[in-house]
Design a protein around this motif. Structure first.
Motif, mmCIF file in Angstrom:
data_model
loop_
_atom_site.group_PDB
_atom_site.id
_atom_site.type_symbol
_atom_site.label_atom_id
_atom_site.label_comp_id
_atom_site.label_asym_id
_atom_site.label_seq_id
_atom_site.Cartn_x
_atom_site.Cartn_y
_atom_site.Cartn_z
ATOM 1 N N PRO A 11 -46.305 -42.172 -8.042
ATOM 2 C CA PRO A 11 -46.498 -43.301 -7.130
ATOM 3 C C PRO A 11 -46.514 -44.628 -7.872
ATOM 4 O O PRO A 11 -47.234 -44.799 -8.857
ATOM 5 C CB PRO A 11 -47.860 -43.013 -6.496
ATOM 6 N N VAL A 12 -45.697 -45.555 -7.403
ATOM 7 C CA VAL A 12 -45.585 -46.875 -8.010
ATOM 8 C C VAL A 12 -45.830 -47.922 -6.940
ATOM 9 O O VAL A 12 -45.302 -47.826 -5.828
ATOM 10 C CB VAL A 12 -44.182 -47.079 -8.639
ATOM 11 N N ASP A 13 -46.672 -48.917 -7.247
ATOM 12 C CA ASP A 13 -46.940 -49.995 -6.307
ATOM 13 C C ASP A 13 -45.637 -50.726 -5.988
ATOM 14 O O ASP A 13 -44.943 -51.200 -6.893
ATOM 15 C CB ASP A 13 -47.952 -50.965 -6.904
ATOM 16 N N SER A 14 -45.304 -50.826 -4.715
ATOM 17 C CA SER A 14 -44.015 -51.373 -4.312
ATOM 18 C C SER A 14 -43.911 -52.881 -4.535
ATOM 19 O O SER A 14 -42.804 -53.434 -4.518
ATOM 20 C CB SER A 14 -43.745 -51.062 -2.834
ATOM 21 N N ASN A 15 -45.026 -53.546 -4.742
ATOM 22 C CA ASN A 15 -44.997 -54.990 -4.983
ATOM 23 C C ASN A 15 -44.910 -55.335 -6.470
ATOM 24 O O ASN A 15 -44.070 -56.126 -6.889
ATOM 25 C CB ASN A 15 -46.235 -55.658 -4.381
ATOM 26 N N SER A 16 -45.778 -54.711 -7.267
ATOM 27 C CA SER A 16 -45.852 -55.062 -8.685
ATOM 28 C C SER A 16 -45.072 -54.127 -9.591
ATOM 29 O O SER A 16 -44.756 -54.477 -10.730
ATOM 30 C CB SER A 16 -47.314 -55.062 -9.141
ATOM 31 N N GLY A 17 -44.771 -52.919 -9.118
ATOM 32 C CA GLY A 17 -44.128 -51.927 -9.967
ATOM 33 C C GLY A 17 -45.103 -51.186 -10.859
ATOM 34 O O GLY A 17 -44.691 -50.391 -11.709
ATOM 35 N N PHE A 18 -46.411 -51.414 -10.678
ATOM 36 C CA PHE A 18 -47.407 -50.788 -11.543
ATOM 37 C C PHE A 18 -47.740 -49.382 -11.061
ATOM 38 O O PHE A 18 -47.962 -49.149 -9.870
ATOM 39 C CB PHE A 18 -48.684 -51.628 -11.574
ATOM 40 N N CYS A 19 -47.765 -48.453 -12.013
ATOM 41 C CA CYS A 19 -48.162 -47.079 -11.727
ATOM 42 C C CYS A 19 -49.571 -46.852 -12.269
ATOM 43 O O CYS A 19 -49.802 -46.941 -13.482
ATOM 44 C CB CYS A 19 -47.181 -46.097 -12.374
ATOM 45 N N HIS A 20 -50.512 -46.595 -11.390
ATOM 46 C CA HIS A 20 -51.903 -46.424 -11.814
ATOM 47 C C HIS A 20 -52.105 -45.142 -12.617
ATOM 48 O O HIS A 20 -53.044 -45.042 -13.419
ATOM 49 C CB HIS A 20 -52.836 -46.427 -10.591
ATOM 50 N N LYS A 21 -51.218 -44.170 -12.436
ATOM 51 C CA LYS A 21 -51.351 -42.905 -13.163
ATOM 52 C C LYS A 21 -50.946 -43.064 -14.628
ATOM 53 O O LYS A 21 -51.660 -42.628 -15.530
ATOM 54 C CB LYS A 21 -50.508 -41.827 -12.492
ATOM 55 N N THR A 22 -49.797 -43.691 -14.852
ATOM 56 C CA THR A 22 -49.301 -43.854 -16.220
ATOM 57 C C THR A 22 -49.691 -45.190 -16.842
ATOM 58 O O THR A 22 -49.508 -45.401 -18.039
ATOM 59 C CB THR A 22 -47.767 -43.742 -16.252
#
Length: 561
Positions: A11-22
């Protein structure tokens, strides 16, 4: 070398591109497919392929190169013919072969792009250097890259040692006969099978921190960077078409030996554009060339944007053809961008970010909407990943937090030539490139460069970014340019010292400069010492050479604060 592939299951945040998992940032731009790594392919073949040159604007009679001072021009037909002739001549008259290195020490000219493409097509690693470099600098670079042949001019060849295959002068009858030996532009030059993993270029980092290093880039690195221009989606293509009409004419103020200039050269050729080359940069000469050749866009350093925003010279020339400036090499301050926009409402500035070590890949603006995000260098480039890493704890940080920018992707260098220690310090075991830049991503995935980590001024317990103060200084109407350095101080450790270039006719004093900044920043960020100077020393890419200024400051001796 693995290429970045986005995993849709993470899952990647659609606004920032940040993945909280990785805890990584993924590029939100469409994935650009690359040729199979097993396919033999040089950057020259990739660039000059029929698909790259096929466009509605391209014709064989289209001008590819213009010498701004003389008006001499080269058509695409002649350009391809000269590349064919030079590759054939080099193979028949020298024992130059794939995998060997050619050192290039020449001012910009119509022959340099031909030379680059011919050598790359032969699988020869090119290593261009600054022709203004000192004898000792050139000697060091030659030792790093270990060339078998050099290409120079009669004005630069004396700086070169004797090499196994000698030195060929670009301003000699011999070289002219080599590039003009064949006039059959439809013939393909003799093919050499080049692997994408083969070395393509050794380019020299600016050396603003530590000694200059030779950055090794492969054909794959360069192909990956160029591929996005070949695979433009209709949506993106439309945005770029809106920004540039009619046929793009690019004015080259950039040095061709630098990564920014080299990549912009390859990109322009790949897109069938026209390049106007300046032998040396001066502001009025640039403005004159824009008017004379109806230039539509200029890749440029931020210092030139500042000059355009402040200079009255712009009123002497017809600049109506100019539509786009591509700014890179250093952050462009919000105040300067807004001042430029007010003066040139019909010219768009798109910013980008990249390093020699990242093959110029990193982040960029792609649309007019993105270009209005002043202060940012755009969003993460196609096929790239990023981390923002706390320089103390090593923890990867989410949007809105400052830390060192790490990049990973197919454009990232193989390493530093002849310097395994520096390579290990810059590339980790997972091929993350530690940029040394203090940055952050906002909640919409826009990247902001704060400053170089090693250039932060340590004032007591605080860290002061010089770039922040520089942006404020150049916003003053009486200041043409400025640089801020850390000056040693017994009590504070370091204090911010400003070198200031006055505008013509200005008599601004030290107290006025100090007061101007003090009104706009926290007390620990105040400029506490000022020296006036005729010009700010900068690298060819426009980066401030702070070490030179620090040496100058220390030589001035003690003075009141």
């Amino acid at each position: 070398m693995a290429d970045v592939q986005t995993n849709p299951s993470i899952p990647v945040d659609s606004n920032s591109g940040f993945c909280h998992k990785t805890k990584t940032f993924q590029s939100m731009r469409p994935l650009v497919p690359l040729p199979p790594l097993s396919q033999p392919l040089s950057i020259a073949d990739f660039t000059l392929s029929e698909l790259l040159l096929r466009s509605s604007a391209f014709k064989s009679t289209t001008t590819v190169l213009v010498e701004s001072s003389t008006g001499v021009h080269v058509s695409y037909s002649l350009f391809l013919s000269q590349i064919h002739s030079l590759t054939t001549s080099l193979r028949s008259s020298t024992s130059l072969s794939k995998g060997q290195v050619a050192f290039i020490l020449t001012p910009p000219s119509l022959h340099v792009p031909v030379l680059y493409f011919a050598l790359l097509a032969l699988g020869v690693t090119i290593s261009p250097s600054n022709p203004l470099g000192s004898d000792s600098e050139i000697s060091y670079q030659v030792r790093l890259c270990n060339p078998v042949i050099a290409f120079a001019t009669s004005s630069t060849s004396h700086k070169l040692p004797s090499l196994p295959l000698g030195t060929i002068l670009l301003d000699s009858p011999e070289f002219l006969s080599m590039i003009n030996g064949s006039r059959n532009g439809t013939d393909r030059f003799q093919q050499v099978q080049v692997s994408q993993s083969d070395s393509a270029a050794i380019l020299y980092s600016s050396g603003t921190t530590g000694r200059v290093k030779g950055v090794l880039l492969t054909h794959r690195n360069l192909i990956a960077l160029l591929a996005k221009f070949r695979q433009l989606l209709p949506e993106t293509d439309q945005n770029q078409t809106e920004m540039l009409q009619p046929h793009p004419v690019c004015l080259f103020t950039l040095p061709l030996f630098h990564i920014f200039g080299f990549i912009m050269l390859v990109r322009a050729v790949a897109r069938g554009e026209t390049l106007v080359l300046m032998s040396r940069f001066d502001l009025e000469g640039m403005l004159s060339a824009v008017e004379k050749y109806r230039v539509t866009y200029i890749p440029i350093s931020p210092s030139v944007v500042v000059a355009l925003a402040k200079s009255d010279l712009v009123n002497k020339y017809d600049l109506s053809s100019l539509q786009l400036l591509g700014s890179s090499g250093a952050p462009l301050g919000k105040e300067v961008a807004e001042r430029f926009a007010a003066k040139f409402p019909n010219v768009t500035i798109v910013q980008g970010y990249g390093l020699t070590e990242s093959g110029a890949g990193g982040a960029e603006m792609m649309t007019p909407e993105e270009s209005r995000r002043h202060g940012s260098v755009g969003r993460l480039s196609e096929n790239m990943e990023a981390k923002i890493v706390d320089p103390v704890t090593g923890e990867a940080l989410p949007p809105g937090h400052k830390g060192e920018l790490w990049l990973r992707g197919p454009t990232v260098m193989n390493g530093y030539v002849g310097d395994d220690k520096a390579t290990a310090e810059t590339l980790d075991s997972e091929r993350w490139l530690k940029t040394g830049d203090l940055c952050y991503f906002d909640s919409e995935g826009f990247l902001y460069i704060v400053d170089r980590l090693k250039e932060l001024i340590k004032y007591k317990a605080y860290q002061v970014p010089p770039a922040e103060l520089e942006h404020l200084l150049v916003s003053h109407p009486e200041i043409a340019d400025a640089a801020v350095i850390p000056y040693p101080d017994e009590e504070a450790g370091q204090i911010p010292m400003a070198f200031v270039v006055r505008n013509p006719g200005s008599n601004i004093r030290e107290a006025q400069v100090i007061g101007f900044i003090a009104k706009q920043v926290a007390p620990y960020k105040k400029v506490r010492r000022v020296s006036f100077i005729n010009s700010i020393p900068k690298s060819p890419a426009g980066k401030i050479l702070r070490r030179e200024l620090l040496t100058r400051a220390l030589s001035l001796g003690s003075s009141r604060l």
